[in-house]
Design an enzyme around this catalytic site. Structure first.
Site: not given
Ligand SMILES: Cc1cc2nc3c(=O)[nH]c(=O)nc-3n(C[C@H](O)[C@H](O)[C@H](O)COP(=O)(O)OP(=O)(O)OC[C@H]3O[C@@H](n4cnc5c(N)ncnc54)[C@H](O)[C@@H]3O)c2cc1C
Ligand code: SF4
Length: 537
Positions: A470-472
């Site tokens: 979820n670290h875009i």
């Protein structure tokens, strides 16, 4: 009838980056209008939604459902899985991202791990000859790390980033699991250090001290954890106006390619227009490139800010491997916050010329839901049920996250299959973690097995694929050359003088650690540039 609004600055999105920008600019005296696709939630309402959710959702770490997605603001859902975003092989599993759409954005349900990147992470190509360099150095970024973080001020700890100023709060005391994990892995030379965290280890900034109840994902019931909503409220107090349920879909440009207006749909697909002197896109690393492509117009046929053809390319996250097992002794995860410590030995080193750096850690999330649901599914009752649930005390989840390289073929486009209620296509991402990560993963699996052995593990399960974190990052990459990047070192788009992007999309190399603190720092750099332009011109 469609309404028209005007402001000095229009910001798209109301997550942590947008909230920070709105606060900074409103406090500087500029009029700020923020358009947010999703609704507004109240903390108490989300706490109730989570309490009332079926245990099976809880056991599957379904953190999005307490924030119901709207048909005009679709966000990823696990149960049932809604294919938002669509992801193509070879590593589709590694890009099934979590995010939520609403005022305050995704950090409503984050873990608040607030690591700083290392100087070499930002100069990866110059240092190790692989990947790309950021357009800013660690030194230039450091003054913008302003979220109130608790963390270790002892920089002799292995690979804690340099600190010009100490963290404003001392680290939180470890719970029983992090204490034991640190002792056990030390036997094999693994150095487990405190994670800098965006949660209060003492009353700070008008919010209470963390009481360690481990509910951080999906919501901190007492507001001890920093969320985007805190910046939003400060921005509102300084005069910024937030409009919920406003989905921006079109961007107008003039003959000099300056942005003149943006258009948004309300939930009934009625279009409204906003005008401003300066525009900031802060719709996160997936939604911002999606909007730039969607808003292609006659002057910008490949998309807004896309003369380089880099919009939507270089998509990155931290591909992970997860291992679960039963330890031979009770570990008692679940005391304290969800991520408190992490092994930092392999964050940096000359090996990065060949394979990616990694972060190894233990999830301190309570195992009770998982064990309880499993016991019920086994049909156990009475004493046997009790015994099975008690096994949660020995359950452990260990992860390894990898530094992925920017690659233009890891690309976001608009789906040709799926659309939301407004007729806006879903994003589609093609994703391959690459050989650099795959070479590293061979070592990662060995480290995981070493750790399992140290704990006398049984019932070991390890994901054969890569999972997302979820670290875009990457889709609106930064650089000095307008021919191969989208924004400059101040987050200003090369193509449009009055358009900025405040998001992780600008990051040109992923490092190994959670990236939101740096996203906010980049957003604050954009604010400095906007203030210089609009207030001191
Ligand atoms: C479960 C989970 C745990 C996480 N834990 C951590 C962690 O511990 N540490 C860490 O560093 N990071 C963590 N992250 C990542 C972190 O939440 C994100 O990096 C961060 O929220 C990004 O902030 P943002 O402001 O760019 O985007 P967001 O918070 O996603 O906000 C973007 C907003 O823009 C709105 N928007 C988008 N497009 C439009 C449009 N066209 N019109 C109007 N509005 C629009 C969206 O609705 C959304 O509300 C986690 C993420 C998840 C899912
Ligand atoms: S442990 Fe509890 S109080 Fe602390 S940040 Fe997490 S949810 Fe909030």
């Amino acid at each position: 009838m469609s309404e028209q609004y005007s402001a000095d600055v229009v910001v798209v999105g109301a997550g942590i980056c947008a909230g920070t920008v709105a606060k900074e600019l409103a406090e500087a005296g500029l009029s700020v209008l923020v358009l947010e696709a999703g609704p507004r939630w109240e903390r108490g309402e989300v706490v109730e939604n989570w309490r009332n959710m079926p245990p099976v959702n809880k056991s599957e770490s379904d953190y999005a459902t307490p924030y119901p997605a709207q048909p005009w603001a679709v966000h990823p859902q696990l149960n049932p899985y809604n294919e938002y975003p669509e992801v193509s092989e070879p590593d589709a599993s590694a890009f099934r991202q979590g995010m939520i759409k609403g005022i305050g954005g995704t950090t409503w349900h984050w873990a608040a791990s607030c690591w700083r990147f290392l100087p070499a992470d930002l100069q990866l190509h110059s240092t190790y000859g692989v990947g790309r360099d950021w357009a800013v150095t660690y030194d230039e970024l450091e003054e913008y790390f302003l979220i109130g973080v608790n963390g270790p001020n002892d920089t002799s700890l292995k690979y804690v980033a340099p600190l010009k100023k100490p963290f404003p709060m001392e680290p939180m005391p470890y719970g029983p699991a992090d204490r034991r994990f640190t002792e056990v892995v030390a036997q094999a030379g693994y150095i487990n250090t405190p994670v800098p965290q965006g949660r209060n280890s003492r009353p700070y900034d008008g919010r209470p001290q963390c009481c360690g109840n481990n509910n951080c994902m999906p919501i901190c019931p007492i507001g001890a954890m920093y969320n985007g909503i805190h910046s939003v409220v400060k921005a509102e107090n300084a005069g910024a106006k937030f409009i919920p349920n406003a989905v921006v879909y079109r961007i107008d440009t003039d003959k000099d390619n300056n942005i003149t207006a943006m258009h948004y749909y309300d939930p009934d697909t009625v279009s409204h227009t906003v005008t401003a002197k300066t525009f900031v896109l802060a719709g996160n690393g997936i939604e911002t490139p999606k909007l730039l492509l969607l808003a292609a117009n006659d002057r910008n046929p490949n998309g807004i800010a896309n003369s380089s053809d880099q919009v939507g390319r270089n998509m990155m996250d931290h591909p992970g491997i997860l291992m679960s097992f039963q330890a031979s002794e009770p570990i008692w995860t679940g005391g304290g916050s969800v991520q408190m410590s992490s092994i930092t030995n392999f964050r940096d080193g000359d090996f990065r010329r060949d394979h990616s750096a990694i972060q190894i850690g233990m999830n301190n999330t309570s195992q009770n839901h998982k064990a309880g649901v499993k016991a019920l599914q086994m049909g156990l009752v009475g004493k046997k049920l009790d015994e099975e649930i008690r096994r949660a005390a020995c359950g452990m989840d260990i992860y390894v996250n990898h530094d992925v390289l920017a690659h233009p073929d890891n690309r976001l486009t608009l789906s040709t299959e799926r659309k939301d209620k407004l007729g806006i296509p879903f994003p589609h991402v093609t994703y391959d973690v690459g050989d650099y990560v795959r070479r590293s993963a061979v070592h990662s699996r060995q480290h995981l097995m070493n750790i399992a052995k140290l704990f006398g593990a049984t019932e070991i399960e390890m994901t054969p694929w890569f999972n997302p974190n979820n670290h875009i990052m990457g889709g609106t990459i930064m650089g000095h050359d307008p021919k191969d990047s989208v924004v400059d070192k101040w987050m200003r788009t090369h193509d449009h003088k009055n358009l900025y992007i405040a998001s992780g999309g600008a990051m040109a190399a992923a490092g190994t650690v959670n990236s939101t603190l740096s996203m906010v720092a980049l957003s604050l750099r954009a604010c400095d540039s906007i203030k210089k332009e609009m207030l001191h011109a």
